[in-house]
Each structure stands twice: as C-alpha cells, then as structure tokens.
Design an enzyme around this catalytic site. Structure first.
Site, PDB file in Angstrom:
ATOM      1  N   GLY A 175      55.349  49.924  33.078  1.00  0.00           N
ATOM      2  CA  GLY A 175      56.311  49.114  33.819  1.00  0.00           C
ATOM      3  C   GLY A 175      56.185  47.640  33.481  1.00  0.00           C
ATOM      4  N   ASP A 176      54.960  47.195  33.235  1.00  0.00           N
ATOM      5  CA  ASP A 176      54.741  45.804  32.850  1.00  0.00           C
ATOM      6  C   ASP A 176      55.536  45.437  31.605  1.00  0.00           C
ATOM      7  OD1 ASP A 176      52.951  44.984  34.844  1.00  0.00           O
ATOM      8  OD2 ASP A 176      51.235  45.842  33.790  1.00  0.00           O
TER       9      ASP A 176
END
Length: 405
Positions: A175-176
């Site tokens: 997700g980062d």
C-alpha cells in the site's frame, strides 16, 4: 541523458516506505533528490536489516535501498538553530519538498505548509498522509498495514470464510508504494503547472484514501442496499473462475472476463457442453448460477482429474486466462520477469549480489535504470552544504555542535 525531471531539486524529509518510494521514482526520472535524515538515520534502515538479520547489514540492505537508491543523503538536526537554518537554505533552492511527517510534528518544527508557503511561493509541497488531515483518526500513526490494509476492510473481508476463518495478514510496503506512485504523479503535474504559472502547490496522497479508491469495486457492491456481503466462502469467490486445485495438488487461478463464455468453454472442455444450457444449472437470461455449491463442486471435481500442467496447456489453448499460483520466492526466477528486465542483480559493498525488483519507470527519455546501494547517513552532508555556500570550517563546527552529521 536529459531526463524528464533533470534540473528539478527535491528535498525529502521522509521515513519508512511510502514517501521514500515517491522520492526514489522522482530520482529515477532525473530529479536531484536530497534526503534529510536525523543523526540516527531513517528508522527503515534498521527495519530493513531486521528482515534477514543473518545476512542484511549496513553494507547490504536491499529492503532499504529499493526505496532510497539514487538519493543524496544528508543529516541535519532540525531541533538545532543551525540545522534548521541549513534546512531552510535547502528549501530556497528546491522545487519540491517531500515529507511523510505527521502534520502536528511539522507544525512543531515550523515547517508545515502554512509556515513555508509564503516564504517559498514556487515550492511544490508534497505530503504523504495516513488517514487524512481531518477527522478523529487524523492524528494517529499510520502504516500501510493499518491504514491501507486493515481499515479498508481488505484483511477481514477478502479472507476465505470457512470453519477455521481468520483475517488475512497484511503484506509489507505494498500500500505504501501505491501511495508513492500517486504522489509522484501529483508532483509531476504540479511541476508542469509551475512551468506555466511559476506558482508552487500543495499535494497530498493518503494511505486510507488510496485504499478506499483502489478497492472501489468492493466498497461499492458491499454497501448495504446492494446486498453483497463479505467475507464469503469459496463458492462466493468469482465462480466459475477463482482458485482450483488440480489432481497433483497444485493450485491455479482462472480469471473471468465473461461468465457466459467461460461456462461454455469449460463445460465443453469437460465433455458436457449441454451443461451450459441446462436451466437447472445456469439461468440463461441473467447467467446467474442456480445452485452455487453444486456448481462449484462440479468444476472442482473436474479440475481434480488432471495435473496443473495439463490444465494450463488446455486452458491456454482455449485462450482462457489462467495462471499457476506462485509464491514470492518464484518471482526472482521467473523468465517473464527477467525477459522484460523487471528484475536486476545488485552488487553490494560486502561482495554479495542480490536479485531486486527494478524501477517501474519505463520511458525512452529515461533509458535503462540501475539500482545502486544507498549512501550512508550523512554521506553527502558536506558536499550539499558546500554547494549552499558553507565553508569547510563552518561545516566542521556544525558537526562538532551536533547540528549536522
């Protein structure tokens, strides 16, 4: 080579993965990226080594390097007057300021957007947020494991429902990097606007917001008025596609681009084409499955009759989207990835050579990119400060006083 962002200077005050991944991509596009670390360094340096403590070390830290290659590394103590002054001198020469510090911390340091926008009107101020700037969660610490994967519902609702149900465990950094990609695009758009207007901008990308948008299909169909519920068992996961186990115990995934066509093809392959027209099997008008458990069992039993390799050959021959279920360890040996240079060998100072994912930037104007081990904490401090006009004596004095490293 004159890359798209050649001549652009980025000052980066970041930690961990999301914002650093954005900075790495900007460097790949040709920007000069100067990462400002505290004297102890970005905590992700230590985290990266912890994944394989028997191998990873200061000289070989690929989990850190993948997000920080190509940057100049300087170390400033922003709580000291001289360190803060050096930081502002950097901003005077910068086109972009990139950070993932929480807004409250930025306010305490006096470097929130409101603190610098008038002083540096041409600066593109880019911030990576967790839960957004407003609301009851805005002040909380955020990681992709919490803000992206957990709060979005993915871990609870996408796990298979069965008698031993437990929510999924989150992957690390995925997700980062998604959020870093978006922030990079916003920064490039802001720089294009700056070319036309001379004005800076404020751009942000949030872990929770990106998760909501990225999982938009599930968020829409699972709203209470629409009747779809998660988590669900195997029968509720994409029939007639989804995961199946073959006769040799191996797993494969079958994609569904058209339920009607896939049912017709599979029943013909199984030797029972009449099944696709059986009104007790499939509703012909809506292509709805009449008895999902029995429908799944029919497909499961048939796929158990041959090996995975046999099924892959048969299904690919019918142009059915199918993929053997692979593990993370398989990717580094995948000929498709190597054929397209999605992977690369990186040599470290200790002599070890690791396989690493290559940069996702693919542009003719950029050319081939090479991941290189990141510089150490403060390795470029003297050179960067000298370029700002500091003398060697001034730099040594600041080092002695703990303002820089």
């Amino acid at each position: 080579m004159d890359k798209p962002l050649s001549g652009v200077k980025v000052v980066e005050l970041t930690t961990f993965v999301a914002a650093p991944s954005c900075g790495r991509l900007l460097a790949d596009l040709g920007a000069e990226v100067i990462k400002v670390e505290p004297p102890a360094g970005d905590m992700w340096r230590t985290s990266g080594k912890s994944y394989v403590p028997t191998r990873f070390c200061d000289e070989e830290n690929p989990v850190f390097d993948i997000y920080n290659t190509g940057k100049k590394m300087i170390s400033l103590n922003l709580k000291s007057a001289d360190g803060k002054e050096a930081f502002f001198k950097l901003l005077e020469t910068a086109d972009v300021f990139l950070t993932n510090n929480r807004p409250a911390a930025l306010h305490r340091l006096g470097i929130a957007y409101e603190d610098v926008c008038e002083r540096f009107p041409g600066l593109v101020y880019a911030i990576l947020l967790g839960y957004g700037e407003k609301g009851p969660d805005s002040h909380k610490p955020a990681f992709d494991t919490t803000a992206f994967w957990t709060k979005s519902g993915f871990l609870r609702d996408m796990a298979m429902l069965n008698n031993e149900y437990t929510p999924m465990s989150p992957p690390f950094g995925v997700g980062d990097t998604f959020c870093g990609y978006l922030l990079m695009g916003e920064i490039c758009a802001a720089l294009f606007r700056k070319l036309r207007t001379g004005k800076g901008d404020y751009v942000s990308s949030g872990l929770y917001h990106n998760a909501i948008f990225g999982m938009g299909t599930m968020n829409i169909i699972n709203q209470r008025p629409f009747g779809k519920t998660y988590p669900t068992d195997r029968v509720g996961h994409g029939l007639p596609g989804g995961v199946y186990q073959s006769g040799d115990g191996e797993w494969m995934y079958i994609g569904t681009n058209s339920r009607k066509i896939l049912i017709e093809k599979l029943t013909r392959i199984f030797g029972e084409p009449e099944k696709a027209l059986d009104p007790t099997f499939v509703d012909q008008q809506t292509v709805a499955i009449i008895d999902p458990p029995a429908f799944y069992e029919y497909f499961r039993a048939n796929f158990a009759k041959k090996t995975r390799a046999e099924w892959i050959e048969i299904l690919e021959g019918e142009d059915i989207p199918v993929m053997p279920m692979k593990g993370f360890a398989d990717v580094s040996e995948d000929p498709q990835a190597w054929a397209n240079d999605y992977l690369e060998h990186v040599e470290f100072a200790n002599g070890n050579v690791d396989v690493m994912p290559s940069s996702p930037i693919e542009m003719l104007s950029v050319g081939a990119l090479k991941t290189v081990p990141s510089h150490k904490v403060g390795e470029d401090t003297a050179d960067v400060l000298a370029a700002l006009g500091y003398t060697q004596a001034e730099i040594e004095k600041m080092r002695a006083e703990g303002s820089v490293k």
